[in-house]
Each structure stands twice: as C-alpha cells, then as structure tokens.
Design a protein around this motif. Structure first.
Motif, PDB file in Angstrom:
ATOM      1  N   THR A 107      -9.857  19.010  -2.929  1.00 28.07           N
ATOM      2  CA  THR A 107      -9.697  20.121  -3.878  1.00 28.07           C
ATOM      3  C   THR A 107      -8.897  21.275  -3.280  1.00 28.07           C
ATOM      4  O   THR A 107      -8.402  22.137  -4.015  1.00 28.07           O
ATOM      5  N   LYS A 108      -8.780  21.300  -1.947  1.00 31.15           N
ATOM      6  CA  LYS A 108      -7.992  22.338  -1.280  1.00 31.15           C
ATOM      7  C   LYS A 108      -6.644  21.793  -0.800  1.00 31.15           C
ATOM      8  O   LYS A 108      -5.903  22.481  -0.114  1.00 31.15           O
ATOM      9  N   GLY A 109      -6.351  20.555  -1.162  1.00 28.31           N
ATOM     10  CA  GLY A 109      -5.104  19.927  -0.749  1.00 28.31           C
ATOM     11  C   GLY A 109      -3.956  20.235  -1.704  1.00 28.31           C
ATOM     12  O   GLY A 109      -4.082  21.048  -2.624  1.00 28.31           O
ATOM     13  N   PRO A 110      -2.819  19.560  -1.523  1.00 27.84           N
ATOM     14  CA  PRO A 110      -1.626  19.879  -2.316  1.00 27.84           C
ATOM     15  C   PRO A 110      -1.663  19.379  -3.751  1.00 27.84           C
ATOM     16  O   PRO A 110      -0.906  19.869  -4.591  1.00 27.84           O
ATOM     17  N   LEU A 111      -2.535  18.412  -4.058  1.00 29.62           N
ATOM     18  CA  LEU A 111      -2.578  17.860  -5.411  1.00 29.62           C
ATOM     19  C   LEU A 111      -3.569  18.633  -6.276  1.00 29.62           C
ATOM     20  O   LEU A 111      -4.704  18.897  -5.853  1.00 29.62           O
ATOM     21  N   ILE A 154       0.830  -1.211   0.000  1.00 28.88           N
ATOM     22  CA  ILE A 154       0.000   0.000   0.000  1.00 28.88           C
ATOM     23  C   ILE A 154       0.863   1.260   0.000  1.00 28.88           C
ATOM     24  O   ILE A 154       0.370   2.350  -0.331  1.00 28.88           O
ATOM     25  N   VAL A 155       2.139   1.134   0.341  1.00 26.42           N
ATOM     26  CA  VAL A 155       3.032   2.293   0.290  1.00 26.42           C
ATOM     27  C   VAL A 155       3.129   2.846  -1.130  1.00 26.42           C
ATOM     28  O   VAL A 155       3.515   4.005  -1.341  1.00 26.42           O
ATOM     29  N   LYS A 156       2.768   2.044  -2.121  1.00 27.43           N
ATOM     30  CA  LYS A 156       2.862   2.479  -3.513  1.00 27.43           C
ATOM     31  C   LYS A 156       1.910   3.642  -3.804  1.00 27.43           C
ATOM     32  O   LYS A 156       2.183   4.446  -4.700  1.00 27.43           O
ATOM     33  N   ALA A 157       0.821   3.743  -3.047  1.00 24.13           N
ATOM     34  CA  ALA A 157      -0.060   4.911  -3.197  1.00 24.13           C
ATOM     35  C   ALA A 157       0.644   6.177  -2.715  1.00 24.13           C
ATOM     36  O   ALA A 157       0.456   7.258  -3.286  1.00 24.13           O
ATOM     37  N   GLN A 158       1.468   6.044  -1.665  1.00 24.10           N
ATOM     38  CA  GLN A 158       2.255   7.177  -1.202  1.00 24.10           C
ATOM     39  C   GLN A 158       3.287   7.573  -2.255  1.00 24.10           C
ATOM     40  O   GLN A 158       3.494   8.769  -2.524  1.00 24.10           O
ATOM     41  N   VAL A 159       3.959   6.587  -2.819  1.00 23.33           N
ATOM     42  CA  VAL A 159       4.966   6.870  -3.846  1.00 23.33           C
ATOM     43  C   VAL A 159       4.320   7.583  -5.034  1.00 23.33           C
ATOM     44  O   VAL A 159       4.871   8.549  -5.581  1.00 23.33           O
ATOM     45  N   LEU A 160       3.129   7.135  -5.421  1.00 21.81           N
ATOM     46  CA  LEU A 160       2.408   7.797  -6.515  1.00 21.81           C
ATOM     47  C   LEU A 160       2.108   9.254  -6.169  1.00 21.81           C
ATOM     48  O   LEU A 160       2.339  10.160  -6.993  1.00 21.81           O
ATOM     49  N   ALA A 161       1.606   9.506  -4.972  1.00 19.63           N
ATOM     50  CA  ALA A 161       1.293  10.881  -4.564  1.00 19.63           C
ATOM     51  C   ALA A 161       2.546  11.750  -4.602  1.00 19.63           C
ATOM     52  O   ALA A 161       2.504  12.912  -5.032  1.00 19.63           O
ATOM     53  N   CYS A 162       3.674  11.185  -4.174  1.00 23.52           N
ATOM     54  CA  CYS A 162       4.919  11.960  -4.160  1.00 23.52           C
ATOM     55  C   CYS A 162       5.422  12.232  -5.571  1.00 23.52           C
ATOM     56  O   CYS A 162       5.978  13.304  -5.850  1.00 23.52           O
ATOM     57  N   LEU A 163       5.232  11.277  -6.479  1.00 21.26           N
ATOM     58  CA  LEU A 163       5.581  11.505  -7.880  1.00 21.26           C
ATOM     59  C   LEU A 163       4.765  12.653  -8.461  1.00 21.26           C
ATOM     60  O   LEU A 163       5.301  13.543  -9.137  1.00 21.26           O
ATOM     61  N   LEU A 164       3.465  12.651  -8.167  1.00 19.96           N
ATOM     62  CA  LEU A 164       2.593  13.696  -8.698  1.00 19.96           C
ATOM     63  C   LEU A 164       2.961  15.064  -8.122  1.00 19.96           C
ATOM     64  O   LEU A 164       2.957  16.080  -8.835  1.00 19.96           O
ATOM     65  N   LEU A 165       3.315  15.106  -6.848  1.00 19.64           N
ATOM     66  CA  LEU A 165       3.724  16.374  -6.236  1.00 19.64           C
ATOM     67  C   LEU A 165       5.031  16.880  -6.840  1.00 19.64           C
ATOM     68  O   LEU A 165       5.197  18.078  -7.093  1.00 19.64           O
ATOM     69  N   CYS A 176       7.951  14.358   1.566  1.00 18.47           N
ATOM     70  CA  CYS A 176       6.675  14.373   0.847  1.00 18.47           C
ATOM     71  C   CYS A 176       5.528  14.004   1.792  1.00 18.47           C
ATOM     72  O   CYS A 176       4.466  14.640   1.762  1.00 18.47           O
ATOM     73  N   ASN A 177       5.740  12.995   2.629  1.00 23.23           N
ATOM     74  CA  ASN A 177       4.708  12.590   3.581  1.00 23.23           C
ATOM     75  C   ASN A 177       4.351  13.724   4.530  1.00 23.23           C
ATOM     76  O   ASN A 177       3.189  13.871   4.939  1.00 23.23           O
ATOM     77  N   GLN A 178       5.325  14.517   4.887  1.00 22.34           N
ATOM     78  CA  GLN A 178       5.059  15.668   5.759  1.00 22.34           C
ATOM     79  C   GLN A 178       4.135  16.655   5.064  1.00 22.34           C
ATOM     80  O   GLN A 178       3.228  17.214   5.681  1.00 22.34           O
ATOM     81  N   ARG A 179       4.336  16.865   3.776  1.00 19.45           N
ATOM     82  CA  ARG A 179       3.448  17.752   3.008  1.00 19.45           C
ATOM     83  C   ARG A 179       2.027  17.184   2.938  1.00 19.45           C
ATOM     84  O   ARG A 179       1.050  17.937   2.894  1.00 19.45           O
ATOM     85  N   LEU A 180       1.930  15.867   2.932  1.00 18.05           N
ATOM     86  CA  LEU A 180       0.627  15.216   2.862  1.00 18.05           C
ATOM     87  C   LEU A 180      -0.043  15.093   4.232  1.00 18.05           C
ATOM     88  O   LEU A 180      -1.180  14.644   4.321  1.00 18.05           O
ATOM     89  N   GLY A 181       0.666  15.474   5.287  1.00 16.42           N
ATOM     90  CA  GLY A 181       0.091  15.427   6.629  1.00 16.42           C
ATOM     91  C   GLY A 181       0.155  14.067   7.284  1.00 16.42           C
ATOM     92  O   GLY A 181      -0.589  13.800   8.231  1.00 16.42           O
ATOM     93  N   LEU A 182       1.059  13.209   6.813  1.00 16.03           N
ATOM     94  CA  LEU A 182       1.182  11.872   7.391  1.00 16.03           C
ATOM     95  C   LEU A 182       2.162  11.929   8.563  1.00 16.03           C
ATOM     96  O   LEU A 182       3.378  11.976   8.377  1.00 16.03           O
TER      97      LEU A 182
END
Length: 311
Positions: A209-213, A118-129, A174-180
């Motif tokens: 819609t108000k988040g970082p992505l 499931i960490v792969k969803a985090q990696v995807l979010a970080c790639l997009l950021l 990246c996780n810090q930006r996502l609030g993890l």
C-alpha cells in the motif's frame, strides 16, 4: 597508669585495623574489581537497618526472543531439507516473504535464472505504472493484451505489450522503480535473468500500500493473477489450503543451450481472508528432464517451505 595507656592504644589499633578491613571490603564490587568505596548493592542494608531481600530471579526470554529462536530453528531445518533434496534434484532456488511477520527466507537467493514466462508479471506491473504516470486507467486495448498475457501466458500478447511499453530500456527503468536490482532484461523477454529474491520483491510491490502501485493497479494485478487458466493453475497454488486464495504466474521453457532441458518457474502469493496467511513465494529451477518433473520439483520445494516455516 602505663597499663591504662597501653590498653587504650590496643583498643584504638583494633578499631583502625577493623575499619581498614571494612574499607577494603567496600572497595570491591560484585565482579571483584575496585569500586567507589561503597558496599555492593547486594550487601547494603535498607534505611531501617534490616538485611536485604534476595534479588528477583530472571523472568526468562521475552515472547519476541522466543519467536525469533523458533524461526531460526525452523529455517535451519528447512535448510537441511532443501539441501537433502538438492543432492538428487535439478538446480533450484526459493524465497519466501511473510507479510504478516515481515520475515524473509531464501535458499540460493541470489542465483540467476532465465525468467521464461514469469517475466509477464513484470510487464504487467510496468503497464500499470505507465498508465498511472499518464493519470489514467489501462486502455481497453492494453487490457485486451494483459488478460491473455497473464491468464493464458500468451506470448504474442506479451511481445505486443513489451514493445508498446518501450522494450528493454523501458522495462529496465520500470524494474528500477520496483526495486529489482538483480534482474537483467533481455530483448528476447523470456531470456531475462532474475533471482528469487527479486521475484519476491516484485510480488511484494504488487500489494504494498506504500509502494508505487495504487489501489486500482494492485486490484488489477491480483484479479489477473488469481484467475489463470486451469491448465496453468500449478506451482504456488498447490500449497494453498482451504479458505485461502492464491495468485500465480508460471514460466516454462526449453533451450538448446541447456540440451533441451526445461526451466520451470513459479511465483505467487497465498493469502487468507483473515490475513493470518499472507506469504509471497518464488521458486525457480532449470535443467529439468521434462515439464512434468519440473512442476513436481517446484511444488515440492514450495511445500517444504510451508511445512517447515509453518505459515
């Protein structure tokens, strides 16, 4: 004449005593304490001298109060159901975020588990950021890794992207930006530690819609997680009903440190086109005897949340 004076004194005394009684009455409020010398409003008369009408009866709880009480009762029943299951099942945790109502629920929400895939969803979010930060879309090469990483849970693609993004340090930032705040990244990415509370937070950031992505990034994440290979279409999608769409990223792994037992995890969303249903779900578990029994457990837990919370 003497009798007349005595009679006048008697009348005056009666008036004084009676007035004192009225003053004494006027200094007692509705609670029996002393007031400011006025009759309680419930005993006062109107300007026309008529007796007061009865105070209106209470209107009862507001719709919001009734809804809150209902949710509390539902959560209590779900707690009981999960505790009953936990008495005979391997260890698990679950968290829910209902975007429509803003309500959250978690059971053992701060317990930490290995992420597995499931960490792969985090990696995807970080790639997009990272792409957004560079003012561009993900490159074709990056997407050629991201697609199999999510849809097929390809480990080699994940390792390539993990290193491409900067490894442990970059993913942590990246996780810090996502609030993890409850996720600890491991260089061996599958051994990253996380909680269901953090995973629901991640899911919410993928659609906020108000988040970082931005809109394009949110669409990419939805598209990939909504189109996983049929062999991996289990976990959260099992609770989707007719007319609803599901996104998912599952994780599964065995570890010699756990005696070869299985960690089985599922995260994702269930959403209807009319937005009546828009719920993020995360179920993490470990010490399962087999992959099949672990899948059955996380799906049962997810179904219990839908049954009792009625989303």
């Amino acid at each position: 004449m003497r009798r007349t004076r005595l009679w006048i004194f008697a009348v005056a005394a009666a008036v004084i005593v009676g007035g004192g009684a009225l003053i004494g009455l006027g200094m007692r409020d509705d609670s029996g304490g002393t007031g400011g010398g006025f009759l309680p409003s419930s005993l006062s008369f109107g300007d026309d001298g008529r007796a007061p009408s009865a105070a209106p009866s209470p209107t009862g709880p507001s719709p919001e109060e009734l809804a809150k009480a209902k949710r509390a009762a539902q959560a209590k029943k779900l707690d009981a159901a999960l505790k009953k299951l936990a008495a005979t099942a391997p260890e698990f945790s679950v968290a829910i975020l209902d975007k429509k109502t803003g309500e959250r629920y978690s059971y053992r929400g701060a317990e930490r588990y290995d992420t597995a895939s499931i960490v792969k969803a985090q990696v995807l979010a970080c790639l997009l950021l990272k792409s957004q930060d560079a003012g561009r879309e993900p490159t074709s090469g990056e997407m050629n890794l991201a697609r199999p990483m999510i849809r097929l849970s390809d480990n080699n693609a994940t390792t390539s992207l993990f290193q491409h993004l900067g490894g442990r340090g970059a993913i942590t930032k990246c996780n810090q930006r996502l609030g993890l705040t409850q996720t600890t990244v491991n260089t061996a990415w599958g051994l990253t530690k996380t909680t269901v509370n953090d995973q629901v937070k991640l899911l919410s950031e993928l659609v906020d819609t108000k988040g970082p992505l931005d809109a394009d990034s949110r669409k990419t994440a939805f598209t990939l997680m909504n189109s996983v290979d049929d062999a991996q279409d289990w976990g959260v999608p099992s609770i989707a009903q007719a007319g609803e769409a599901a996104t998912v990223k599952n994780g599964w792994d065995t570890r010699s440190a756990d005696g070869g037992l299985w960690a089985i995890n599922t995260i994702g969303r269930v959403v209807s086109s009319d937005k009546e249903t828009d719920v993020s779900v995360a179920v993490l578990s470990h010490n399962n005897q087999s992959m099949e029994s672990g899948i059955a457990l996380v799906e049962k837990v997810a179904k219990l949340t839908r049954q009792h919370l009625e989303y």
